[in-house]
Design an enzyme around this catalytic site. Structure first.
Site, PDB file in Angstrom:
ATOM      1  N   ARG A   1      23.192   6.280  -1.932  1.00  0.00           N
ATOM      2  CA  ARG A   1      22.941   5.826  -0.645  1.00  0.00           C
ATOM      3  C   ARG A   1      21.951   5.463   0.635  1.00  0.00           C
ATOM      4  NH1 ARG A   1      28.405   6.380   3.492  1.00  0.00           N
ATOM      5  NH2 ARG A   1      28.184   4.050   4.171  1.00  0.00           N
TER       6      ARG A   1
ATOM      7  N   TYR B   1      26.697 -19.781   6.907  1.00  0.00           N
ATOM      8  CA  TYR B   1      25.469 -21.001   7.373  1.00  0.00           C
ATOM      9  C   TYR B   1      24.736 -20.486   6.678  1.00  0.00           C
ATOM     10  CZ  TYR B   1      28.478 -21.211  11.377  1.00  0.00           C
ATOM     11  OH  TYR B   1      29.802 -21.326  12.307  1.00  0.00           O
TER      12      TYR B   1
ATOM     13  N   HIS C   1      30.279  -2.940  -5.749  1.00  0.00           N
ATOM     14  CA  HIS C   1      29.820  -2.324  -4.054  1.00  0.00           C
ATOM     15  C   HIS C   1      30.807  -2.579  -2.750  1.00  0.00           C
ATOM     16  CE1 HIS C   1      26.859  -0.243  -1.939  1.00  0.00           C
ATOM     17  NE2 HIS C   1      27.390  -1.541  -0.355  1.00  0.00           N
TER      18      HIS C   1
END
Length: 410
Positions: A42, A132, A88
């Site tokens: 991570r 968007y 993921h």
């Protein structure tokens, strides 16, 4: 606690006996597993491609979607879904945040994602929702992925074993130092500033010719970080050298400014570049607070005239104020001057977390590229050998065409 095993109960796994374990041992074992997972998967980037797993998976998923630099854009929601579903298995907002940052030219020195739409700005405004915005890979990202189909890197099963994902990218681009990285793990952290690609290439070429080159020569070729938002580095050279030698240290970065005459002996100060990761809106707000609280008596007013380029106007209280004295007071009290910490804590070979000098980082990237080129050459030689074998078969068939026709006919 008794050593006698407890008989199986209704909640015992597999119906077997429940073994008594000291609470301390159980906590240590589980916390160690969590810490290693955070460090390895991570928070810390790989020294070879400069990426964390989430960024690597995003780029690979975009490649699988065919989002090449010369191709069209796709909705970021599609990219996030593809990344989350195949590689993921974490929150979609975390994936989109990582994706959006790769497209921000004020956050990344060489963006890896070409974004279309609102991806946030230097004032600190958040990107628009992923439904968007649209994205595709940049040419820099394409360089990171170049040759991935030619057995240049190892692949491993994804989280559910249905797909394969790369362990590391071929990385024909020194991404770790070019774009920098930051992250916090359990008991360790990393913070690497971005650098100028031309300077890095000069240092790499020098290392290829002179593998035992001194650190002083490397720092001569790479004199310091190169931040996407600009600024002026005011750290002494000996401290920069020590930071690059040990992999730990920091750099003092100031805003770039100039004096602009307004006529009749008056002037104003124009700030054209602000320090890295400083939100412009909050900076202006802080300076305005100083004016209201009268903590900087030399300061008259501040306003933001920025459009595409940064342009902060700082007006002195009177025309007799020395601009150098005014700016020094603002450097002391605001984020017009920051200290960017250096902590080159990275994963060597994707497995070993350690703090490296800038020379070690460059050498390990070169070693990775040598391995990639050797593996790619072997893959291409195998393809050539296979093609020669096929052509040899065609030649035998051509020389014995009558026999071939007879066999096919009967």
């Amino acid at each position: 606690m008794s050593d006698k095993p407890i008989l199986p109960g209704p909640n015992s796994p597999n119906g077997g006996p429940i073994e008594p374990v000291p609470l301390r041992d159980a906590l240590e074992e589980r916390y160690l597993a969590y810490a290693l997972s955070t460090i390895m998967h991570r928070a810390l980037p790989d020294v070879r491609d400069g990426l964390k797993p989430v960024h690597r998976r995003i780029l690979f998923a975009m490649r699988e979607l065919g989002l090449d630099p010369s191709g069209g854009f796709r909705k970021c929601a599609k990219i996030v879904g593809e990344t989350m579903g195949n590689f993921h298995p974490h929150g979609n907002q975390a994936i989109y945040d990582a994706l959006a940052r790769l497209a921000q030219d004020f956050a990344v020195r060489y963006p890896l994602v070409d974004g279309q739409g609102n991806f946030g700005n230097i004032d600190g405004d958040n990107p628009a929702a992923d439904r968007y915005t649209e994205a595709r890979l940049t040419t820099v990202a394409a360089e990171l992925l170049e040759g991935i189909d030619e057995d240049t890197v190892d692949f491993r099963p994804n989280y559910d074993g249905r797909e394969q994902e790369p362990v590391v990218l071929p990385a024909a681009f020194p991404n770790l130092l070019a774009n920098g990285s930051s992250g916090i793990a359990v008991g360790m952290a990393t913070n690497i500033p971005p650098h100028n690609l031309d300077e890095l290439c000069a240092a790499l070429l020098h290392l290829i010719k002179f593998p035992n080159a001194s650190l002083e020569k490397i720092v001569e070729l790479v004199p310091g970080p190169d931040f996407p938002t600009g600024g002026v580095l005011v750290e002494p050279r000996d401290q920069i050298l020590e930071a690059y030698r040990t992999g730990r240290g920091g750099f003092r970065l100031r805003a770039r400014w100039e004096k602009e005459d307004t006529g009749r002996g008056g002037y104003q100060i124009v700030v054209t570049e602000i320090p890295y990761q400083v939100q412009k809106a909050k900076l202006v707000e802080k300076i305005a607070e100083l004016i209201n609280e009268k903590k900087v008596p030399l300061l008259g007013d501040v306003r933001d005239e920025s459009a595409e380029e940064v342009r902060l106007i700082i007006e002195p209280k009177s025309r007799t104020v020395d601009p150098l004295v005014l700016m020094e007071s603002l450097f002391k009290l605001t984020e017009l001057e920051i200290r960017f910490g250096l902590n080159m804590n990275v994963l060597s070979a994707g497995q070993i977390p350690n703090v490296l000098s800038i020379k070690d980082v460059l050498k390990q990237w070169l070693e990775h590229r040598v391995e990639v080129l050797v593996r790619r050459t072997g893959f291409r030689l195998k393809k050539i050998a296979h093609r020669l074998e096929v052509l040899e078969g065609y030649l035998i068939a051509d020389l014995n065409i009558d026999e071939v026709v007879r066999i096919v006919r009967f």
